[in-house]
Write an enzyme that holds these catalytic residues in place. Structure first.
Site, PDB file in Angstrom:
ATOM      1  N   TYR A  72      -0.022 -43.469 -83.513  1.00  0.00           N
ATOM      2  CA  TYR A  72       0.525 -44.431 -82.548  1.00  0.00           C
ATOM      3  C   TYR A  72      -0.237 -44.366 -81.229  1.00  0.00           C
ATOM      4  O   TYR A  72      -0.621 -45.387 -80.670  1.00  0.00           O
ATOM      5  CB  TYR A  72       2.013 -44.146 -82.312  1.00  0.00           C
ATOM      6  CG  TYR A  72       2.699 -45.245 -81.530  1.00  0.00           C
ATOM      7  CD1 TYR A  72       3.366 -46.277 -82.183  1.00  0.00           C
ATOM      8  CD2 TYR A  72       2.656 -45.274 -80.137  1.00  0.00           C
ATOM      9  CE1 TYR A  72       3.986 -47.295 -81.476  1.00  0.00           C
ATOM     10  CE2 TYR A  72       3.272 -46.287 -79.418  1.00  0.00           C
ATOM     11  CZ  TYR A  72       3.934 -47.303 -80.093  1.00  0.00           C
ATOM     12  OH  TYR A  72       4.531 -48.309 -79.382  1.00  0.00           O
ATOM     13  N   PHE A 124     -11.674 -73.385 -73.003  1.00  0.00           N
ATOM     14  CA  PHE A 124     -11.232 -73.512 -74.393  1.00  0.00           C
ATOM     15  C   PHE A 124      -9.740 -73.896 -74.420  1.00  0.00           C
ATOM     16  O   PHE A 124      -9.017 -73.634 -73.467  1.00  0.00           O
ATOM     17  CB  PHE A 124     -11.479 -72.184 -75.115  1.00  0.00           C
ATOM     18  CG  PHE A 124     -11.115 -72.227 -76.565  1.00  0.00           C
ATOM     19  CD1 PHE A 124     -11.814 -73.034 -77.441  1.00  0.00           C
ATOM     20  CD2 PHE A 124     -10.060 -71.473 -77.064  1.00  0.00           C
ATOM     21  CE1 PHE A 124     -11.473 -73.092 -78.777  1.00  0.00           C
ATOM     22  CE2 PHE A 124      -9.719 -71.516 -78.393  1.00  0.00           C
ATOM     23  CZ  PHE A 124     -10.416 -72.328 -79.259  1.00  0.00           C
ATOM     24  N   ASP A 125      -9.291 -74.510 -75.520  1.00  0.00           N
ATOM     25  CA  ASP A 125      -7.918 -75.055 -75.520  1.00  0.00           C
ATOM     26  C   ASP A 125      -6.821 -74.013 -75.291  1.00  0.00           C
ATOM     27  O   ASP A 125      -5.875 -74.262 -74.548  1.00  0.00           O
ATOM     28  CB  ASP A 125      -7.636 -75.920 -76.765  1.00  0.00           C
ATOM     29  CG  ASP A 125      -7.828 -75.170 -78.071  1.00  0.00           C
ATOM     30  OD1 ASP A 125      -8.350 -74.048 -78.045  1.00  0.00           O
ATOM     31  OD2 ASP A 125      -7.455 -75.706 -79.134  1.00  0.00           O
ATOM     32  N   ASP A 215     -14.920 -65.561 -70.799  1.00  0.00           N
ATOM     33  CA  ASP A 215     -14.261 -65.841 -72.064  1.00  0.00           C
ATOM     34  C   ASP A 215     -15.388 -65.661 -73.084  1.00  0.00           C
ATOM     35  O   ASP A 215     -16.235 -66.530 -73.263  1.00  0.00           O
ATOM     36  CB  ASP A 215     -13.699 -67.268 -72.052  1.00  0.00           C
ATOM     37  CG  ASP A 215     -12.999 -67.617 -73.351  1.00  0.00           C
ATOM     38  OD1 ASP A 215     -13.020 -66.801 -74.283  1.00  0.00           O
ATOM     39  OD2 ASP A 215     -12.434 -68.730 -73.426  1.00  0.00           O
ATOM     40  N   ALA A 217     -15.932 -64.912 -76.447  1.00  0.00           N
ATOM     41  CA  ALA A 217     -15.849 -64.936 -77.919  1.00  0.00           C
ATOM     42  C   ALA A 217     -17.227 -64.932 -78.600  1.00  0.00           C
ATOM     43  O   ALA A 217     -17.427 -64.260 -79.599  1.00  0.00           O
ATOM     44  CB  ALA A 217     -15.045 -66.145 -78.373  1.00  0.00           C
ATOM     45  N   LYS A 258     -14.671 -63.935 -83.641  1.00  0.00           N
ATOM     46  CA  LYS A 258     -15.948 -64.645 -83.581  1.00  0.00           C
ATOM     47  C   LYS A 258     -17.075 -63.616 -83.681  1.00  0.00           C
ATOM     48  O   LYS A 258     -17.355 -63.123 -84.760  1.00  0.00           O
ATOM     49  CB  LYS A 258     -16.077 -65.485 -82.297  1.00  0.00           C
ATOM     50  CG  LYS A 258     -14.853 -66.266 -81.800  1.00  0.00           C
ATOM     51  CD  LYS A 258     -14.099 -67.033 -82.779  1.00  0.00           C
ATOM     52  CE  LYS A 258     -12.902 -67.851 -82.290  1.00  0.00           C
ATOM     53  NZ  LYS A 258     -12.525 -67.956 -80.922  1.00  0.00           N
ATOM     54  N   HIS A 450      -2.584 -80.473 -81.724  1.00  0.00           N
ATOM     55  CA  HIS A 450      -3.430 -80.747 -82.881  1.00  0.00           C
ATOM     56  C   HIS A 450      -3.090 -79.894 -84.093  1.00  0.00           C
ATOM     57  O   HIS A 450      -3.338 -80.290 -85.224  1.00  0.00           O
ATOM     58  CB  HIS A 450      -4.915 -80.580 -82.519  1.00  0.00           C
ATOM     59  CG  HIS A 450      -5.269 -79.239 -81.955  1.00  0.00           C
ATOM     60  ND1 HIS A 450      -4.959 -78.867 -80.669  1.00  0.00           N
ATOM     61  CD2 HIS A 450      -5.891 -78.174 -82.501  1.00  0.00           C
ATOM     62  CE1 HIS A 450      -5.391 -77.639 -80.442  1.00  0.00           C
ATOM     63  NE2 HIS A 450      -5.958 -77.183 -81.553  1.00  0.00           N
TER      64      HIS A 450
HETATM   65  C1  LIG Z   1     -11.317 -68.642 -80.296  1.00  0.00           C
HETATM   66  C2  LIG Z   1     -11.419 -68.683 -78.848  1.00  0.00           C
HETATM   67  C3  LIG Z   1     -10.374 -68.267 -78.022  1.00  0.00           C
HETATM   68  C4  LIG Z   1      -9.022 -67.826 -78.561  1.00  0.00           C
HETATM   69  O1  LIG Z   1      -9.117 -66.768 -79.430  1.00  0.00           O
HETATM   70  P1  LIG Z   1      -8.133 -66.570 -80.680  1.00  0.00           P
HETATM   71  O2  LIG Z   1      -8.638 -65.314 -81.300  1.00  0.00           O
HETATM   72  O3  LIG Z   1      -8.277 -67.769 -81.568  1.00  0.00           O
HETATM   73  O4  LIG Z   1      -6.753 -66.432 -80.151  1.00  0.00           O
HETATM   74  C5  LIG Z   1     -10.581 -68.306 -76.655  1.00  0.00           C
HETATM   75  N1  LIG Z   1     -11.726 -68.754 -76.131  1.00  0.00           N
HETATM   76  C6  LIG Z   1     -12.749 -69.170 -76.899  1.00  0.00           C
HETATM   77  C7  LIG Z   1     -14.017 -69.642 -76.269  1.00  0.00           C
HETATM   78  C8  LIG Z   1     -12.634 -69.163 -78.279  1.00  0.00           C
HETATM   79  O5  LIG Z   1     -13.641 -69.603 -79.019  1.00  0.00           O
END
Ligand SMILES: *Cc1c(COP(=O)(O)O)cnc(C)c1O
Length: 458
Positions: A72, A124-125, A215, A217, A258, A450
């Site tokens: 843990y 990003f969304d 951000d 990813a 990613k 979406h």
């Molecule tokens: C995929 C993504 C996110 C969100 O990540 P999740 O793992 O899907 O929650 C945030 N920002 C960018 C640029 C992404 O491609």
């Protein structure tokens, strides 16, 4: 003879996928209320819905799974992940989270409040969702060139410094918790940000006393583009480039689904111990104790190894070449695609593909549905439906670009699959003038609609 390009890995395990008939697909998609997210995966032949969590782990990652420590607190897996993150990104503090949006939720809980402004490059969304959920506003400062899909620009993810500075001047620093640099910029087409731009954004942020958060990813794909496109970085390794990129930030949120090539996972990287302390409180509330944060020990191990796998030049070259192969086949066939090709996906410009369709009938969604019916290929709409309604007026927001994205999972499909996808798209292109009407919404959620929207044919 010059030797042709070939993948930098071979295959140890395979998964069967099933072809279907057009009649089957027509009935399945109707049942799915014309929402591609509602399809069962076995109703899809080549699934390019997303590159998120769909990658194939390497033998080294699977080996790491067996070494996972499920304690843990203080698990060795936590320290393995901590070492990988600090070695690769340079951030001394980190919090594991179950995926990228969870990292946003935790970090923004500590940083963003109602009325705040968050400038960045085409958020990003989920990022935008987490900002707007807190009654703050995301301000898009991407360069204008990003919105011309035909223009050849090596770094279409760049932030426009004039737009950024006018935002930083317009509001007090207390109302701007951070600038977000998304690498690569998913929303504008998987387009990279140059090292020079990051350096300049950081200098401006310092001038106004504002934090820079990545951000991140697809940070490794961004680094590959810097190496291959930006002068002065030809002989720099991917890992050296990554370290320099992150040196221009105060922190990062990461969707490890990613570029860390795992099926689930994420994290926050931070430099400031005080911010780490504040975010830790939210991590414990929303995710789990700070040494696992919603992840199993074995998954943290695989993630740590994935960060090393994902920052190898040979792997990145294989990946980016495969994406470019699909782009090249479409481009040669006359299909309007975002140019230059992005890192993880090819974007078809739906407005130029179907210029006769009114935007109220959801151009990109209509096209994405046609590609599925034609060949069982699943892409995704990046357009009006994904853009959600304006939070104040509740009117549809029409984004600059209406696109269908084909995101390529990492190390999953062969180049033959790319040829199949290209042929599917080219068949629809040949009959594009017969597509005369689109769709209307019959049910939708108030935010991130979406995923669950229901449509009917007009
Ligand atoms: C995929 C993504 C996110 C969100 O990540 P999740 O793992 O899907 O929650 C945030 N920002 C960018 C640029 C992404 O491609």
């Amino acid at each position: 003879m010059e030797l042709p390009f070939a993948e930098s890995y071979k295959i140890k395990m395979v998964e069967t996928i099933r072809k279907s008939s057009r009649a089957e697909r027509e009935s399945w998609i109707k049942e799915a209320k014309y929402n591609l997210f509602n399809l069962r995966s076995d109703q899809v032949f080549v699934d390019l819905l997303t590159d998120s969590g769909t990658g194939a782990m390497s033998d080294r990652q699977w080996s790491e799974m067996m070494l996972g420590d499920e304690s843990y607190a203080g698990a060795s897996s936590y320290y393995k992940m901590k070492n990988a993150i600090s070695e690769i990104t340079g951030f001394p503090y980190f919090l594991p989270t179950h995926q990228g949006r969870a990292a946003e939720n935790v970090l923004f809980s500590a940083m963003v409040k109602a009325g705040d402004k968050v400038p960045g490059n085409a958020h990003f969304d989920t990022t935008k969702g987490h900002i707007e959920f807190r009654k703050a506003t995301a301000i898009d400062c991407t360069i204008d060139e990003a919105y011309d899909t035909t223009l050849d620009h090596p770094f279409k993810g760049n932030i426009d410094l004039a737009k950024l500075e006018s935002t930083l001047r317009a509001y007090p620093a207390s109302q701007i918790p951070m600038i977000i640099i998304t690498i690569t910029c998913n929303t504008s087409g998987g387009q990279p940000v140059s090292m020079q731009n990051m350096r300049e954004v950081k200098a401006m942020a310092d001038k106004y006393g504002i934090k820079v958060i990545f951000d991140a990813a697809r940070f490794a794909e961004n680094a590959y583009f810097i190496k291959t496109r930006e002068k002065g970085y030809e002989d720099t390794t991917i890992r050296e480039i990554v370290r320099e990129m992150f040196s221009y930030g105060d922190g990062m949120t990461m969707s490890s689904k990613k570029d860390a090539i795992v099926n689930m996972g994420g994290f926050i990287g931070l430099r400031d111990p005080e911010l780490f302390r504040q975010a830790s409180v939210f991590n414990i509330m929303f995710e789990g104790y700070i040494t696992y944060g919603g992840m199993s020990g074995r998954d943290m191990n695989a993630l740590a190894q994935g960060l090393y796998d994902g920052t190898e030049f040979d792997y990145l070259e294989t990946r980016i070449n495969q994406v470019a192969l699909l782009g090249k086949l479409l481009h040669e066939g006359g299909v309007p695609v975002q140019y230059p090709f992005g890192g993880h996906a090819i974007f078809v410009d739906a407005k130029r593909f179907l210029p006769h369709l009114p935007r109220e009938q959801y151009i990109a969604q209509t096209l994405a549905l046609e590609f599925y019916i034609e060949g069982g290929v699943r892409g995704v709409e990046i357009g009006t439906i994904m853009a959600d309604r304006d939070p104040v007026t509740r009117e549809d927001r029409y984004p600059g670009l209406e696109m269908v994205r084909f995101a390529i999972p990492r190390r999953v499909y062969s180049d033959n699959h790319m040829r199949y996808v290209a042929a599917t798209i080219l068949n629809v292109f040949a009959r594009r003038n017969t597509i005369k009407t689109g769709y209307r919404i019959v049910a939708e959620a108030p935010i991130l609609r979406h995923f669950t929207v229901a449509l009917e044919k007009i």
